[in-house]
Enzyme design. Structure first.
Site, short mmCIF file in Angstrom:
data_model
loop_
_atom_site.label_atom_id
_atom_site.label_comp_id
_atom_site.label_asym_id
_atom_site.label_seq_id
_atom_site.Cartn_x
_atom_site.Cartn_y
_atom_site.Cartn_z
N LYS A 1 -33.70 -29.47 20.89
CA LYS A 1 -34.32 -30.05 19.70
C LYS A 1 -35.75 -29.52 19.61
O LYS A 1 -36.61 -29.93 20.39
CB LYS A 1 -34.36 -31.58 19.79
CG LYS A 1 -34.98 -32.21 18.55
CD LYS A 1 -35.57 -33.57 18.80
CE LYS A 1 -37.06 -33.67 18.59
NZ LYS A 1 -37.66 -33.04 17.44
N GLU B 1 -43.38 -32.56 31.10
CA GLU B 1 -44.62 -31.77 31.11
C GLU B 1 -45.47 -32.34 29.97
O GLU B 1 -45.13 -32.19 28.81
CB GLU B 1 -44.23 -30.30 30.91
CG GLU B 1 -45.34 -29.35 30.56
CD GLU B 1 -46.53 -29.46 31.48
OE1 GLU B 1 -46.33 -29.65 32.69
OE2 GLU B 1 -47.66 -29.40 30.97
N CYS C 1 -51.82 -27.51 26.18
CA CYS C 1 -51.89 -28.53 27.24
C CYS C 1 -52.96 -28.12 28.23
O CYS C 1 -53.54 -28.94 28.92
CB CYS C 1 -50.59 -28.65 28.02
SG CYS C 1 -49.16 -28.68 27.00
N GLU D 1 -57.02 -36.83 25.80
CA GLU D 1 -56.61 -35.52 25.27
C GLU D 1 -56.77 -35.51 23.76
O GLU D 1 -56.31 -36.42 23.08
CB GLU D 1 -55.14 -35.25 25.64
CG GLU D 1 -54.71 -33.86 25.22
CD GLU D 1 -53.32 -33.49 25.73
OE1 GLU D 1 -52.39 -34.29 25.55
OE2 GLU D 1 -53.18 -32.40 26.30
C1 UN1 Z 1 -49.19 -25.15 26.99
O1 UN1 Z 1 -50.40 -25.29 26.85
O2 UN1 Z 1 -48.42 -26.02 26.65
O3 UN1 Z 1 -51.45 -20.87 30.31
C2 UN1 Z 1 -48.62 -23.91 27.58
C3 UN1 Z 1 -51.37 -20.97 29.09
C4 UN1 Z 1 -50.12 -20.51 28.39
C5 UN1 Z 1 -49.11 -21.59 28.33
C6 UN1 Z 1 -49.65 -22.87 27.80
N1 UN1 Z 1 -49.58 -19.36 29.07
O4 UN1 Z 1 -52.27 -21.48 28.42
#
Ligand code: UN1
Length: 512
Positions: A190, A265, A299, A400
């Site tokens: 999804k 995650e 993230c 965040e």
């Molecule tokens: C994410 O931020 O969800 O290291 C992934 C990084 C990328 C992956 C980020 N290669 O910022």
């Protein structure tokens, strides 16, 4: 007269607006709901990319049934053979990298160079998983008994349910999907409702690679209508989710009664530590890229910076100056440094946090406002924003934001920097800028994050290392790398006794 946005879209030779379907059992099918939702360009909401199926529980269950039906065939396909399909997917994505990236910039907003990086990450993952098809090492180990052979092998789990985010619209589906497939699972995915086209394009590549029907299924739609039924369905044996900590917690609760395997995650509040002995210009380069790459919607974004007193003023002044000089606009324009926020609600979150930061007494030294001049009024643009004089307990230093906002704090020592760095509920990524190798190693040891960088920003993970975080960022798993296989397989320990007699472990062994 066409606007700049229209001209850019025209020269990028994008797909015509159309109605996209779910991909179930090797067919492109409409939802039984008869309903669709729109996908629009965040840099230009007049640009309709297409409509996508607003699916329901029946659609999800049909996709899960197809994946379940395909499972035995796929599980029993030798892993090196499964890997060949993935290698072909890597080749197809490589061929179409530029085209896919342009569509991704159109649907997600980040600049073309970055969406090319996103596709590259999917290519890397396809090749990594393809190589793993000929390894997938278990262990062989001596037995404590004579004429007995011991080993362990990875088993697939069954149907894997993937719930993926909009910020890395093809890389993250590939991290999860390639690992799931090479291990022998079948997949129902999804995609985020803001970026379904990227996952449709991935499905098109898998289809072209000749993947057997039912092995990969895509169902678009909302979390309630599509995600939740996946969590309830007993045929789904593992869920892998990337998104917010709040949603991850709900998913965790939903999966607990059936003990569904679960990989989460979630959020991050990543930090760069800048020591007095750092190369300040290098640290500014890193902070700029870490904080404003993907408009801060990673993230791993560098949303906090702790600078030591001796370089603090210089660092803040340089970072603010550089942030002000970033060109914000449509990501298809080669002159653009930073694209829009992905949606109206994401932009609102950014605006809310900027207000919170000001109310908390932090100094806004760059940016601080949305951008609405000319063509920008048609998208969700915000200035790259730097707060200085931030205190570690302020909300802008704890929560965040997922936008182009970073919070700079002052510290007196490495120990204090580490304490501030670790003083949040998340633990994804951290970094240190220093020329002192001892300081670098102390921070490497003491920062409790899943990813750590020296003299580089908090972003930039490569696919062959484990990706994930501690505390409220994750639930103890990692994706990508070899570690990613652990989410999509479980161990079977095998003992073969060829002695022809009963041998009892722990009992029929000679005492020393
Ligand atoms: C994410 O931020 O969800 O290291 C992934 C990084 C990328 C992956 C980020 N290669 O910022």
């Amino acid at each position: 007269m066409p606007s700049t946005a229209e001209k850019l879209q025209h020269t990028a030779n994008l797909r015509a607006t159309r109605d996209y379907r779910n991909y179930v059992d090797g067919q492109w099918v409409a939802s039984s709901s008869g309903k669709t939702f729109e996908n629009r360009n965040p840099a230009d909401h007049d640009d309709l990319i297409g409509t996508f199926q607003e699916s329901n529980e029946d659609d999800v269950n049909a996709a899960i049934d197809a994946a379940h039906k395909a499972y035995d065939g796929w599980r029993l396909t030798p892993a090196p053979k499964r890997a060949e399909y993935l290698f072909r997917v890597g080749e197809i994505l490589r061929r179409d990298k530029e085209k896919i990236a342009r569509e991704m910039t159109r649907e997600m907003g980040k600049v073309l160079e970055e969406t090319k990086g996103d596709v590259q990450e999917a290519i890397d993952m396809a090749y990594l998983a393809a190589g793993e098809g000929r390894r997938m090492y278990g262990q062989t180990t001596p037995s404590e008994l004579p004429s007995k052979f011991n080993m362990s092998v990875r088993m697939p789990l069954g149907v894997a349910g993937l719930i993926t985010p909009w910020n890395f619209p093809i890389a993250i589906p590939a991290w999860k999907g390639m690992a799931a497939l090479v291990c022998g699972n079948t997949v129902v995915i999804k995609p985020a409702s803001l970026t379904p086209l990227s996952v449709v394009m991935l499905a098109e590549a898998l289809e072209e690679a000749g993947l057997p029907h039912g092995v990969w299924n895509v169902v678009t739609g909302g979390g309630k209508e599509v995600g939740e039924p996946m969590l309830r369905n007993d045929k789904v044996k593992v869920i892998s989710f990337t998104g917010s900590t709040a949603v991850g917690r709900d998913i965790s609760v939903a999966c607990a009664p059936s003990f569904k395997h679960l990989h989460l995650e979630m959020g991050g509040k990543n930090v760069i530590l800048v020591m007095d002995d750092a190369d300040v210009d290098l640290a500014v380069d890193g902070a700029l890229w870490g904080a404003f790459g993907t408009a801060g919607q990673r993230c791993t974004a560098a949303s906090r910076i702790v600078a030591q007193a001796g370089v603090y003023d210089q660092f803040v002044e340089k970072l603010a100056r550089r942030a002000k000089s970033l060109r914000v606009g449509n990501g298809l324009d080669p002159k653009t440094d930073m694209g829009p926020s992905v949606s109206a609600s994401q932009l609102k979150t950014v605006r809310d946090y900027v207000k919170i930061g000001k109310d908390e007494g932090a100094s806004c030294v760059a940016g601080g406002s949305p951008l609405t001049e000319g063509d920008l009024a048609r998208g969700f643009f915000h200035q790259p924003t730097v707060f200085a004089d931030v205190k570690p307990n302020m909300r802008i230093a704890q929560e965040e934001i997922f936008g182009p906002v970073t919070a700079v704090m002052k510290c007196d020592s490495l120990e204090e920097a580490i304490e501030i760095g670790n003083g949040v509920r998340y633990g994804l990524s951290s970094s240190i800028y220093t020329r002192d190798i001892n300081k670098a190693f102390v921070a490497m040891r003491d920062m409790y994050t899943g990813i750590f960088y020296v003299n580089a920003p908090t972003i930039g993970a490569e696919v062959h290392l484990p990706f994930g975080g501690t505390k409220e960022t994750g639930n103890g798993h990692r994706e990508a790398g070899i570690a990613g296989l652990d989410v999509f397989s479980e161990w079977k320990s095998i003992y073969v006794d060829f002695s022809g007699s009963l041998q009892r472990a722990q009992i029929d062994t000679e005492e020393m």
